[in-house]
Design an enzyme around this catalytic site. Structure first.
Site, PDB file in Angstrom:
ATOM      1  N   GLY A   1       0.842  -1.193   0.000  1.00 16.17           N
ATOM      2  CA  GLY A   1       0.000   0.000   0.000  1.00 16.17           C
ATOM      3  C   GLY A   1       0.876   1.241   0.000  1.00 16.17           C
ATOM      4  O   GLY A   1       1.973   1.232   0.571  1.00 16.17           O
TER       5      GLY A   1
ATOM      6  N   GLN B   1       2.894   9.997   0.988  1.00 11.01           N
ATOM      7  CA  GLN B   1       4.194   9.320   1.096  1.00 11.01           C
ATOM      8  C   GLN B   1       5.107   9.617  -0.093  1.00 11.01           C
ATOM      9  O   GLN B   1       6.295   9.324  -0.051  1.00 11.01           O
ATOM     10  CB  GLN B   1       4.001   7.804   1.222  1.00 11.01           C
ATOM     11  CG  GLN B   1       3.330   7.401   2.528  1.00 11.01           C
ATOM     12  CD  GLN B   1       3.217   5.898   2.625  1.00 11.01           C
ATOM     13  OE1 GLN B   1       2.287   5.315   2.104  1.00 11.01           O
ATOM     14  NE2 GLN B   1       4.182   5.266   3.281  1.00 11.01           N
TER      15      GLN B   1
ATOM     16  N   CYS C   1       5.568   0.173   7.259  1.00  7.62           N
ATOM     17  CA  CYS C   1       5.183   1.362   6.498  1.00  7.62           C
ATOM     18  C   CYS C   1       6.389   1.792   5.680  1.00  7.62           C
ATOM     19  O   CYS C   1       7.500   1.850   6.211  1.00  7.62           O
ATOM     20  CB  CYS C   1       4.774   2.486   7.457  1.00  7.62           C
ATOM     21  SG  CYS C   1       4.317   4.017   6.613  1.00  7.62           S
ATOM     22  N   LEU C   2       6.182   2.086   4.406  1.00  4.78           N
ATOM     23  CA  LEU C   2       7.321   2.449   3.553  1.00  4.78           C
ATOM     24  C   LEU C   2       7.969   3.763   3.994  1.00  4.78           C
ATOM     25  O   LEU C   2       9.107   4.035   3.625  1.00  4.78           O
ATOM     26  CB  LEU C   2       6.879   2.532   2.086  1.00  4.78           C
ATOM     27  CG  LEU C   2       6.452   1.186   1.468  1.00  4.78           C
ATOM     28  CD1 LEU C   2       5.939   1.384   0.053  1.00  4.78           C
ATOM     29  CD2 LEU C   2       7.590   0.169   1.489  1.00  4.78           C
TER      30      LEU C   2
ATOM     31  N   HIS D   1      -4.696   1.475   7.356  1.00  3.08           N
ATOM     32  CA  HIS D   1      -3.365   2.090   7.397  1.00  3.08           C
ATOM     33  C   HIS D   1      -3.263   3.212   6.351  1.00  3.08           C
ATOM     34  O   HIS D   1      -2.791   4.310   6.657  1.00  3.08           O
ATOM     35  CB  HIS D   1      -2.301   1.010   7.134  1.00  3.08           C
ATOM     36  CG  HIS D   1      -0.892   1.497   7.176  1.00  3.08           C
ATOM     37  ND1 HIS D   1       0.006   1.103   8.154  1.00  3.08           N
ATOM     38  CD2 HIS D   1      -0.205   2.350   6.367  1.00  3.08           C
ATOM     39  CE1 HIS D   1       1.165   1.711   7.927  1.00  3.08           C
ATOM     40  NE2 HIS D   1       1.067   2.459   6.849  1.00  3.08           N
ATOM     41  N   GLU D   2      -3.719   2.921   5.125  1.00  2.66           N
ATOM     42  CA  GLU D   2      -3.577   3.916   4.042  1.00  2.66           C
ATOM     43  C   GLU D   2      -4.525   5.090   4.227  1.00  2.66           C
ATOM     44  O   GLU D   2      -4.148   6.238   3.985  1.00  2.66           O
ATOM     45  CB  GLU D   2      -3.785   3.260   2.673  1.00  2.66           C
ATOM     46  CG  GLU D   2      -2.812   2.124   2.351  1.00  2.66           C
ATOM     47  CD  GLU D   2      -1.355   2.475   2.579  1.00  2.66           C
ATOM     48  OE1 GLU D   2      -0.967   3.643   2.400  1.00  2.66           O
ATOM     49  OE2 GLU D   2      -0.597   1.567   2.975  1.00  2.66           O
TER      50      GLU D   2
ATOM     51  N   HIS E   1      -3.149   7.507   6.543  1.00  2.00           N
ATOM     52  CA  HIS E   1      -2.158   8.406   5.928  1.00  2.00           C
ATOM     53  C   HIS E   1      -2.831   9.657   5.361  1.00  2.00           C
ATOM     54  O   HIS E   1      -2.273  10.752   5.416  1.00  2.00           O
ATOM     55  CB  HIS E   1      -1.439   7.709   4.771  1.00  2.00           C
ATOM     56  CG  HIS E   1      -0.201   6.961   5.169  1.00  2.00           C
ATOM     57  ND1 HIS E   1       0.886   7.575   5.749  1.00  2.00           N
ATOM     58  CD2 HIS E   1       0.126   5.650   5.069  1.00  2.00           C
ATOM     59  CE1 HIS E   1       1.831   6.676   5.978  1.00  2.00           C
ATOM     60  NE2 HIS E   1       1.393   5.480   5.583  1.00  2.00           N
TER      61      HIS E   1
END
Ligand SMILES: [Zn+2]
Length: 169
Positions: free
Chosen positions: A45, A50, A92-93, A134-135, A138
């Protein structure tokens, strides 16, 4: 085109994204670039903030590029139903190498627009439910460290500060 993924504590990550109002070719290109960036980083994701774009857009693909049918683009998404509870490890990236358990709803329903602006609803459970939550977090400027217990969050933030001092973050 591969984009640069920004890391915590880049301010754009903590800002709520702007609603998307133009469903044009530029938006479609951004989504494609986000898929390419996410696959290169081996994520499932990625949210627009990000890649330093403060917009309510996220891409998800649990198959990591192996199954085109699992490519999801969510524009202006919101969680409209939450059920149950799960407590699993997340990464998380924007937090490379950090993995911790986070409490999430077990099942969620999201409402979102596609790249043409059409609204749709979709249910997710387990990993997909986690990815949705999670996304979408963000897009509200909420990061997964702030969903951890205070103890784990402090540990993670200390670790990051140490890596920053060592120049490895
Ligand atoms: Zn993330």
């Amino acid at each position: 085109m591969k984009l640069k993924i920004v890391k915590y504590p880049e301010p754009v990550l903590s800002q709520p994204g702007e609603p998307v109002t133009e469903f044009d070719a530029e938006l479609a290109t951004l989504a494609e670039d986000m898929f390419e960036t996410m696959y290169a980083a081996q994520g499932i994701g990625l949210a627009a903030p990000q890649v330093a774009v403060s917009k309510r857009l996220t891409v998800i693909d649990l198959s990591m590029g192996k199954d085109p049918e699992q490519k999801l683009v969510l524009v202006n998404p919101e969680v409209i139903l939450r059920e149950g509870r799960q407590y699993e490890e997340e990464g998380c990236l924007s937090f490379p190498e950090i993995r911790e358990k986070v409490v999430r709803a077990a099942n969620v329903r999201v409402r979102a627009q596609d790249l043409k602006g059409n609204w749709f609803e979709m249910d997710g459970e387990e990993l997909l439910a986690r990815a949705f939550q999670h996304e979408i977090d963000h897009l509200d400027g909420m990061l997964f460290v702030f969903r951890m217990s205070a103890l784990k969050r402090d540990m993670v933030l200390r670790k990051i500060r140490k890596m920053q001092r060592e120049g490895t973050w």
